[in-house]
Design an enzyme around this catalytic site. Structure first.
Site, short mmCIF file in Angstrom:
data_model
loop_
_atom_site.label_atom_id
_atom_site.label_comp_id
_atom_site.label_asym_id
_atom_site.label_seq_id
_atom_site.Cartn_x
_atom_site.Cartn_y
_atom_site.Cartn_z
CB CYS A 33 -0.50 2.20 5.67
SG CYS A 33 -1.11 0.50 5.03
CB CYS A 47 -4.47 2.63 5.77
SG CYS A 47 -4.21 2.70 4.27
CB CYS A 100 -5.28 -0.54 2.25
SG CYS A 100 -4.16 -0.95 3.61
CB CYS A 135 -0.87 -0.02 1.30
SG CYS A 135 -1.97 1.47 1.40
CB CYS A 179 -9.03 -3.36 -11.88
SG CYS A 179 -8.74 -2.27 -13.14
FE FE Z 1 -2.96 1.06 3.33
#
Ligand code: FE
Length: 134
Positions: free
Chosen positions: A51, A100, A97, A48, A120
Site C-alpha cells: 500500500c 492495509c 501494516c 509497505c 524481523c
Molecule cells: Fe500496507
C-alpha cells in the site's frame, strides 16, 4: 483503513507478485538470505510493498545475521500494528501494516540498542524509497 487499502483477495492477488501474496496476505515467510534487502545499507525509507505506507527508516536497520532485514524500531509507530501469533507451536509477535493489514514479519526482544527490539521483516513486504531516511 482507507478506501484504497480495502481490497478483495482477488485484487491483492492481481496487485502483488505470487511471493508477495503468499507472505503479505497468507502470513508466509521468505527463505532466509534470499530477500533483496537483507544486506542493503542504502539510505531511505522502507514502505509497505502492498500500500506504500511509510514503515521503517534505514537509520534503524542493522545487520542481525538472521537473513532478514532487521530494524530496531518502526519509522512511524502508528503505521505498524502488532498481534500475538501462536502458530508453529511458538508464541511470537506478528508485525502488520496498520494501513492495509498486510503481514510484514515478526518482532523479537533480542535487538540491540535502547529499544532491545528486532523487527524481523520480509524483504518482499518492503519497498525502499531512496533518500535521507528519517
Ligand atoms: Fe500496507
Amino acid at each position: 483503513m482507507s478506501e484504497t487499502t480495502q481490497r478483495t483477495e482477488e485484487e491483492w492477488r492481481a496487485l502483488l507478485s505470487p511471493e508477495q501474496y503468499e507472505i503479505m496476505r497468507n502470513h508466509g515467510t521468505e527463505p532466509a538470505f534470499t530477500g533483496k534487502y537483507v544486506s542493503t545499507k542504502d539510505d531511505g525509507t522502507y514502505s509497505c510493498a502492498a500500500c506504500g505506507e511509510e514503515l521503517f527508516s534505514s537509520d534503524t536497520k542493522f545487520e542481525s545475521g538472521t537473513g532478514w532485514p532487521s530494524f530496531t524500531e518502526p519509522g512511524v509507530a502508528e503505521n505498524i500494528e502488532t498481534r500475538i501469533d501462536p502458530s508453529l507451536n511458538m508464541v511470537r509477535t506478528e508485525v502488520l501494516c496498520a494501513k492495509c493489514g498486510s503481514h510484514l514479519g515478526h518482532v523479537f526482544d533480542d535487538g540491540p540498542g535502547p529499544t532491545g527490539k528486532r523487527f524481523c521483516i520480509n524483504s518482499c513486504a518492503l519497498e525502499l524509497e531512496p533518500g535521507d531516511g528519517r
